[in-house]
Motif scaffolding. Structure first.
Motif, short mmCIF file in Angstrom:
data_model
loop_
_atom_site.label_atom_id
_atom_site.label_comp_id
_atom_site.label_asym_id
_atom_site.label_seq_id
_atom_site.Cartn_x
_atom_site.Cartn_y
_atom_site.Cartn_z
N ILE A 15 0.83 -1.21 0.00
CA ILE A 15 0.00 0.00 0.00
C ILE A 15 0.86 1.26 0.00
N SER A 16 1.91 1.26 0.82
CA SER A 16 2.72 2.46 1.01
C SER A 16 3.81 2.63 -0.04
N GLY A 17 4.22 1.51 -0.65
CA GLY A 17 5.34 1.56 -1.57
C GLY A 17 6.69 1.50 -0.87
N ALA A 18 6.68 1.39 0.44
CA ALA A 18 7.93 1.28 1.21
C ALA A 18 8.40 -0.17 1.20
N THR A 19 9.70 -0.36 1.25
CA THR A 19 10.23 -1.73 1.30
C THR A 19 10.09 -2.27 2.72
N LEU A 20 10.14 -3.59 2.84
CA LEU A 20 10.10 -4.21 4.16
C LEU A 20 11.25 -3.70 5.02
N SER A 21 12.42 -3.57 4.42
CA SER A 21 13.58 -3.07 5.16
C SER A 21 13.33 -1.67 5.69
N ASP A 22 12.74 -0.80 4.89
CA ASP A 22 12.45 0.56 5.34
C ASP A 22 11.46 0.55 6.51
N ILE A 23 10.44 -0.25 6.40
CA ILE A 23 9.41 -0.32 7.45
C ILE A 23 10.02 -0.83 8.75
N VAL A 24 10.78 -1.90 8.67
CA VAL A 24 11.38 -2.48 9.87
C VAL A 24 12.42 -1.52 10.46
N THR A 25 13.19 -0.88 9.62
CA THR A 25 14.19 0.09 10.11
C THR A 25 13.51 1.22 10.86
N ARG A 26 12.45 1.78 10.28
CA ARG A 26 11.73 2.88 10.95
C ARG A 26 11.14 2.42 12.28
N ALA A 27 10.60 1.21 12.31
CA ALA A 27 10.01 0.69 13.55
C ALA A 27 11.07 0.51 14.63
N ILE A 28 12.22 -0.02 14.26
CA ILE A 28 13.29 -0.23 15.23
C ILE A 28 13.84 1.11 15.72
N LEU A 29 14.01 2.07 14.81
CA LEU A 29 14.48 3.39 15.22
C LEU A 29 13.50 4.05 16.18
N ALA A 30 12.20 3.93 15.92
CA ALA A 30 11.19 4.50 16.81
C ALA A 30 11.24 3.81 18.19
N PHE A 31 11.41 2.49 18.18
CA PHE A 31 11.53 1.75 19.43
C PHE A 31 12.75 2.22 20.22
N LEU A 32 13.89 2.31 19.55
CA LEU A 32 15.12 2.73 20.23
C LEU A 32 15.01 4.15 20.79
N ALA A 33 14.36 5.03 20.03
CA ALA A 33 14.17 6.40 20.51
C ALA A 33 13.31 6.40 21.76
N ALA A 34 12.27 5.57 21.78
CA ALA A 34 11.40 5.50 22.95
C ALA A 34 12.12 4.91 24.15
N VAL A 35 12.92 3.89 23.92
CA VAL A 35 13.67 3.25 25.01
C VAL A 35 14.69 4.21 25.58
N ARG A 36 15.38 4.93 24.72
CA ARG A 36 16.39 5.89 25.18
C ARG A 36 15.75 7.03 25.95
N GLY A 37 14.55 7.40 25.55
CA GLY A 37 13.84 8.47 26.23
C GLY A 37 13.40 8.10 27.62
N HIS A 38 13.30 6.79 27.89
CA HIS A 38 12.84 6.32 29.19
C HIS A 38 13.96 5.67 30.00
N GLY A 39 15.19 5.79 29.52
CA GLY A 39 16.24 5.05 30.17
C GLY A 39 17.20 5.85 30.89
#
Length: 84
Positions: A60-84
């Protein structure tokens, strides 16, 4: 242009003609192209329904699986760092 052609040719082991073509294409772009870090393949095991949903979003988005997973992991890491 001649010096850049020679440098590309020697550094990457391509013909001067091919190096010149690459430089012409780069000039036609008209702006700097960001350099990205090289990707490393990894293997993940995920529940089938998550894979199905991510693949559907990819289509639907035209994004690659790698792009989607990379963005999700970066968002997760940003959230973890913000609470750590």
């Amino acid at each position: 242009m001649a010096e850049a052609t020679m440098t590309l040719s020697q550094k990457f082991g391509i013909s001067r003609r091919q190096a010149y073509r690459y430089l012409q294409e780069a000039q036609a772009i008209g702006h700097a192209v960001p350099v990205v870090a090289p990707s490393v393949p990894i293997t993940l095991k995920l529940p089938a329904h998550i894979v199905r949903d991510v693949r559907a979003y990819s289509v639907i988005s035209g994004a690659t699986l790698s792009d989607i997973v990379t963005r999700a992991i970066l968002a997760f890491l940003a959230a973890v760092r913000g609470h750590g």
